[in-house]
Design a protein around this motif. Structure first.
Motif, PDB file in Angstrom:
ATOM      1  N   GLY A  93     -73.454  79.048  22.271  1.00  0.00           N
ATOM      2  CA  GLY A  93     -74.154  77.846  22.703  1.00  0.00           C
ATOM      3  C   GLY A  93     -75.035  78.160  23.893  1.00  0.00           C
ATOM      4  O   GLY A  93     -75.188  79.318  24.295  1.00  0.00           O
ATOM      5  N   THR A  94     -75.602  77.121  24.468  1.00  0.00           N
ATOM      6  CA  THR A  94     -76.551  77.306  25.578  1.00  0.00           C
ATOM      7  C   THR A  94     -75.925  78.064  26.746  1.00  0.00           C
ATOM      8  O   THR A  94     -76.538  78.988  27.303  1.00  0.00           O
ATOM      9  CB  THR A  94     -77.031  75.928  26.078  1.00  0.00           C
ATOM     10  N   THR A  95     -74.719  77.686  27.130  1.00  0.00           N
ATOM     11  CA  THR A  95     -74.063  78.326  28.279  1.00  0.00           C
ATOM     12  C   THR A  95     -73.935  79.822  28.033  1.00  0.00           C
ATOM     13  O   THR A  95     -74.252  80.639  28.905  1.00  0.00           O
ATOM     14  CB  THR A  95     -72.660  77.701  28.486  1.00  0.00           C
ATOM     15  N   ASP A  96     -73.479  80.173  26.856  1.00  0.00           N
ATOM     16  CA  ASP A  96     -73.312  81.578  26.484  1.00  0.00           C
ATOM     17  C   ASP A  96     -74.672  82.297  26.516  1.00  0.00           C
ATOM     18  O   ASP A  96     -74.801  83.400  27.059  1.00  0.00           O
ATOM     19  CB  ASP A  96     -72.719  81.606  25.073  1.00  0.00           C
ATOM     20  N   GLU A 122     -81.083  70.990  37.360  1.00  0.00           N
ATOM     21  CA  GLU A 122     -80.481  71.800  36.293  1.00  0.00           C
ATOM     22  C   GLU A 122     -79.027  71.412  36.020  1.00  0.00           C
ATOM     23  O   GLU A 122     -78.276  71.068  36.927  1.00  0.00           O
ATOM     24  CB  GLU A 122     -80.542  73.290  36.658  1.00  0.00           C
ATOM     25  N   HIS A 123     -78.650  71.520  34.765  1.00  0.00           N
ATOM     26  CA  HIS A 123     -77.240  71.462  34.360  1.00  0.00           C
ATOM     27  C   HIS A 123     -76.546  72.668  34.990  1.00  0.00           C
ATOM     28  O   HIS A 123     -77.160  73.718  35.163  1.00  0.00           O
ATOM     29  CB  HIS A 123     -77.200  71.543  32.830  1.00  0.00           C
ATOM     30  N   HIS A 124     -75.278  72.535  35.341  1.00  0.00           N
ATOM     31  CA  HIS A 124     -74.563  73.655  35.976  1.00  0.00           C
ATOM     32  C   HIS A 124     -74.678  74.948  35.167  1.00  0.00           C
ATOM     33  O   HIS A 124     -74.647  76.041  35.726  1.00  0.00           O
ATOM     34  CB  HIS A 124     -73.084  73.301  36.173  1.00  0.00           C
ATOM     35  N   SER A 125     -74.810  74.816  33.844  1.00  0.00           N
ATOM     36  CA  SER A 125     -74.931  76.025  32.994  1.00  0.00           C
ATOM     37  C   SER A 125     -76.194  76.810  33.290  1.00  0.00           C
ATOM     38  O   SER A 125     -76.265  77.998  32.996  1.00  0.00           O
ATOM     39  CB  SER A 125     -74.983  75.630  31.515  1.00  0.00           C
ATOM     40  N   ASN A 126     -77.208  76.123  33.807  1.00  0.00           N
ATOM     41  CA  ASN A 126     -78.457  76.809  34.142  1.00  0.00           C
ATOM     42  C   ASN A 126     -78.614  76.917  35.662  1.00  0.00           C
ATOM     43  O   ASN A 126     -79.720  76.968  36.169  1.00  0.00           O
ATOM     44  CB  ASN A 126     -79.657  76.068  33.532  1.00  0.00           C
ATOM     45  N   GLN A 172     -86.008  72.383  29.649  1.00  0.00           N
ATOM     46  CA  GLN A 172     -87.228  71.739  29.124  1.00  0.00           C
ATOM     47  C   GLN A 172     -87.095  70.218  29.204  1.00  0.00           C
ATOM     48  O   GLN A 172     -88.060  69.523  29.502  1.00  0.00           O
ATOM     49  CB  GLN A 172     -87.490  72.188  27.680  1.00  0.00           C
ATOM     50  N   VAL A 173     -85.889  69.723  28.916  1.00  0.00           N
ATOM     51  CA  VAL A 173     -85.587  68.299  29.102  1.00  0.00           C
ATOM     52  C   VAL A 173     -84.306  68.245  29.941  1.00  0.00           C
ATOM     53  O   VAL A 173     -83.317  68.883  29.577  1.00  0.00           O
ATOM     54  CB  VAL A 173     -85.373  67.581  27.753  1.00  0.00           C
ATOM     55  N   THR A 174     -84.337  67.521  31.056  1.00  0.00           N
ATOM     56  CA  THR A 174     -83.161  67.511  31.931  1.00  0.00           C
ATOM     57  C   THR A 174     -82.125  66.513  31.412  1.00  0.00           C
ATOM     58  O   THR A 174     -82.476  65.530  30.754  1.00  0.00           O
ATOM     59  CB  THR A 174     -83.545  67.186  33.386  1.00  0.00           C
ATOM     60  N   GLY A 201     -83.006  74.897  26.621  1.00  0.00           N
ATOM     61  CA  GLY A 201     -83.497  73.922  25.645  1.00  0.00           C
ATOM     62  C   GLY A 201     -82.405  73.028  25.081  1.00  0.00           C
ATOM     63  O   GLY A 201     -82.608  72.380  24.051  1.00  0.00           O
ATOM     64  N   ALA A 202     -81.254  72.946  25.779  1.00  0.00           N
ATOM     65  CA  ALA A 202     -80.108  72.198  25.221  1.00  0.00           C
ATOM     66  C   ALA A 202     -80.461  70.755  24.867  1.00  0.00           C
ATOM     67  O   ALA A 202     -80.000  70.236  23.849  1.00  0.00           O
ATOM     68  CB  ALA A 202     -78.934  72.228  26.202  1.00  0.00           C
ATOM     69  N   GLN A 203     -81.271  70.108  25.715  1.00  0.00           N
ATOM     70  CA  GLN A 203     -81.603  68.698  25.447  1.00  0.00           C
ATOM     71  C   GLN A 203     -82.974  68.546  24.788  1.00  0.00           C
ATOM     72  O   GLN A 203     -83.444  67.417  24.600  1.00  0.00           O
ATOM     73  CB  GLN A 203     -81.564  67.887  26.754  1.00  0.00           C
ATOM     74  N   PHE A 222     -80.454  77.360  23.265  1.00  0.00           N
ATOM     75  CA  PHE A 222     -80.043  76.020  22.825  1.00  0.00           C
ATOM     76  C   PHE A 222     -78.709  76.052  22.085  1.00  0.00           C
ATOM     77  O   PHE A 222     -78.227  77.110  21.701  1.00  0.00           O
ATOM     78  CB  PHE A 222     -81.132  75.310  22.012  1.00  0.00           C
ATOM     79  N   SER A 223     -78.116  74.848  21.951  1.00  0.00           N
ATOM     80  CA  SER A 223     -76.786  74.684  21.335  1.00  0.00           C
ATOM     81  C   SER A 223     -76.912  73.961  20.011  1.00  0.00           C
ATOM     82  O   SER A 223     -77.599  72.938  19.935  1.00  0.00           O
ATOM     83  CB  SER A 223     -75.886  73.813  22.223  1.00  0.00           C
ATOM     84  N   GLY A 224     -76.164  74.423  19.008  1.00  0.00           N
ATOM     85  CA  GLY A 224     -76.175  73.733  17.716  1.00  0.00           C
ATOM     86  C   GLY A 224     -75.602  72.323  17.792  1.00  0.00           C
ATOM     87  O   GLY A 224     -76.139  71.383  17.208  1.00  0.00           O
ATOM     88  N   HIS A 225     -74.504  72.170  18.547  1.00  0.00           N
ATOM     89  CA  HIS A 225     -73.778  70.889  18.482  1.00  0.00           C
ATOM     90  C   HIS A 225     -74.557  69.722  19.073  1.00  0.00           C
ATOM     91  O   HIS A 225     -74.218  68.564  18.827  1.00  0.00           O
ATOM     92  CB  HIS A 225     -72.409  71.013  19.163  1.00  0.00           C
ATOM     93  N   LYS A 226     -75.613  70.008  19.849  1.00  0.00           N
ATOM     94  CA  LYS A 226     -76.424  68.916  20.395  1.00  0.00           C
ATOM     95  C   LYS A 226     -77.577  68.574  19.456  1.00  0.00           C
ATOM     96  O   LYS A 226     -78.415  67.734  19.765  1.00  0.00           O
ATOM     97  CB  LYS A 226     -76.965  69.307  21.775  1.00  0.00           C
TER      98      LYS A 226
HETATM   99  C1  PLP Z   1     -79.439  70.686  29.953  1.00  0.00           C
HETATM  100  C2  PLP Z   1     -78.161  71.315  29.499  1.00  0.00           C
HETATM  101  N1  PLP Z   1     -78.004  72.639  29.612  1.00  0.00           N
HETATM  102  C3  PLP Z   1     -76.892  73.261  29.198  1.00  0.00           C
HETATM  103  C4  PLP Z   1     -75.851  72.576  28.647  1.00  0.00           C
HETATM  104  C5  PLP Z   1     -74.639  73.314  28.190  1.00  0.00           C
HETATM  105  O1  PLP Z   1     -74.542  73.278  26.798  1.00  0.00           O
HETATM  106  P1  PLP Z   1     -73.265  73.869  26.049  1.00  0.00           P
HETATM  107  O2  PLP Z   1     -72.086  73.174  26.658  1.00  0.00           O
HETATM  108  O3  PLP Z   1     -73.480  73.514  24.624  1.00  0.00           O
HETATM  109  O4  PLP Z   1     -73.245  75.329  26.301  1.00  0.00           O
HETATM  110  C6  PLP Z   1     -75.944  71.182  28.521  1.00  0.00           C
HETATM  111  C7  PLP Z   1     -74.821  70.403  27.972  1.00  0.00           C
HETATM  112  O5  PLP Z   1     -74.691  69.229  28.198  1.00  0.00           O
HETATM  113  C8  PLP Z   1     -77.138  70.544  28.947  1.00  0.00           C
HETATM  114  O6  PLP Z   1     -77.283  69.222  28.833  1.00  0.00           O
END
Ligand code: PLP
Length: 415
Positions: A93-96, A122-126, A172-174, A201-203, A222-226
């Protein structure tokens, strides 16, 4: 498939569920979307008809599974406008995907004095992977400021991105305000200074047409599940020459070329990043999700979601006691609306809505620096997908009014 929006809802079995004896109104799509039957079926077909491990077998089932898995790589490449399927790495997924860039690329290339530019949105993953890379390399983070409405201040980005910048990492989208970041312009600025740009690109994927070549993104995650697929599958896109520079951060079976007692050589990208048995059914579900989205049309989905989002913004802004965050009505944004109701904690509001069958998100949305910037510790967030409709919006607005009445006077329709 019938393309009218109400019929599209019928493709999603879960949307027919009741929650707390009320018809479900699902508005937590930024967390994860529901799945159409064709996506669920893609996984079931795999397990019922050709479950086998990929690459390893000469037998028919293995060959069939491998062909189906590789077909999705081509579909994913086309979906985001990559030059070739060799630029598509399947991930969890995106985090990975973002961690792969952080620890496989940035860690080996950054040093003291170098800068990584991010935004407070940014999301904590980024964000957290870049904090870690900065700590380990002596580079530091530079925050590109937001304008008053939460959009990236492009003028200041032009000033702050300079020759010290080695990497720019932006969504790209917050995920709290739904702001759309002008990635193409930022990529141009980054490249003028020899920096690379990694895009979260998760969102965005599944909501907007994405063209990585047009954006000139160096990496795109990007993530498939979103975007209607299963959990546990995602994509890291990288320009091929950058994938060649990327060091795998997982080692093991399948990613190797040959192994001796002390040394090993690795396959070419993308396979050298896919160590061990992959999430085959997840990848197949991603293929089905891409096909579902393409059958409706990315432009059409974006148009529909934009219309509903603006409508929701108008309705929520019109409610007394409700504060809506982010760009003002009329500014294009992703299908995400964060808001608060005066005097009611967003968790209480979300619980009150849940009792009415309405699923939204409440909390910091894994974006604590953004929440600090907004000056609050939590918001309620409604996020839409292609299957939402005007009735969902009406239910949410009515639900918020009911909650307001209940928390003010202990009255109203909340059991
Ligand atoms: C902008 C953004 N980045 C990253 C993530 C992380 O995605 P994932 O949990 O699928 O790795 C999310 C999840 O909500 C997100 O909204």
């Amino acid at each position: 498939m019938d393309r009218t929006w109400n019929n599209c809802r019928n493709d999603f079995p879960l949307l027919q569920e009741k929650v707390n004896d009320e018809p479900l109104v699902y508005l937590d799509n930024a967390a994860t979307t529901q799945k159409p039957r064709s996506v669920i079926q893609a996984s079931t077909d795999f397990y019922e008809h050709f479950n086998a491990n990929i690459y390893r077998g000469v037998h028919t089932l293995s060959q069939r599974a491998t062909a189906a898995y590789e077909a999705v790589r081509r579909e994913a490449a086309e979906f985001i406008g990559a030059k070739s399927s060799a630029e598509i790495v399947f991930t969890k997924g995106t985090t990975d995907s973002l961690n792969m860039v952080a620890f496989g690329w940035a860690l080996h290339r950054l040093g003291p004095g170098d800068e990584i530019a991010v935004s407070p949105a940014e999301h904590h993953s980024n964000l957290v992977p870049w904090q870690q890379v900065a700590k380990l390399t002596g580079a530091h983070l530079v925050y590109l400021p937001l304008a008053d409405d939460g959009q990236l201040d492009l003028g200041l980005a032009r000033v702050l991105i300079d020759d010290r910048t080695k990497l720019v990492a932006l969504a790209q989208v917050t995920n709290v305000l739904g702001t759309i970041v002008p990635i193409k312009e930022v990529a141009k600025i980054a490249h003028q200074h020899g920096a690379k740009i990694v895009v979260d690109g998760a969102q965005a994927a599944g909501h907007l047409p994405v063209d990585v070549q047009d954006l000139d993104a160096d990496f795109y995650a990007f993530s498939g599940h979103k975007m209607l697929a299963q959990t546990g599958v995602g994509v890291l896109y990288g320009k091929y020459d950058l994938l060649e520079q990327l060091t795998p951060f997982e080692f093991g079976g399948e990613m190797i070329d040959s192994v001796g007692l002390d040394e090993a050589t690795f396959k070419e990208p993308p396979l050298k990043f896919e160590a061990g048995t992959q999430n085959i059914s997840g990848v197949l579900s991603l293929g089905a999700a891409i096909n579902y989205l393409l059958a409706i049309g990315q432009e059409e989905i974006a148009r529909r979601e934009q219309e509903l989002t603006q409508d929701l913004l108008k309705q929520l802004t019109g409610l007394s006691g409700v504060t809506v965050y982010g760009p003002k009505i009329g500014t294009p944004r992703g299908p995400i609306v964060s808001f608060n109701l005066d005097g009611v904690h967003p968790h209480d509001l979300a619980t009150a809505l849940d009792l009415q069958g309405i699923a939204i998100r409440a909390g910091h949305h894994c974006a604590q620096p953004l929440l600090a910037w907004l000056g609050c510790s939590a918001t309620a967030r409604a996020s839409l997908a292609l299957y939402n409709n005007e009735e969902d919006l009406a239910a949410l607005v009515k639900g918020v009014e009911n909650a307001k009445e209940f928390f003010a006077h202990g009255l109203g329709k909340i059991e």
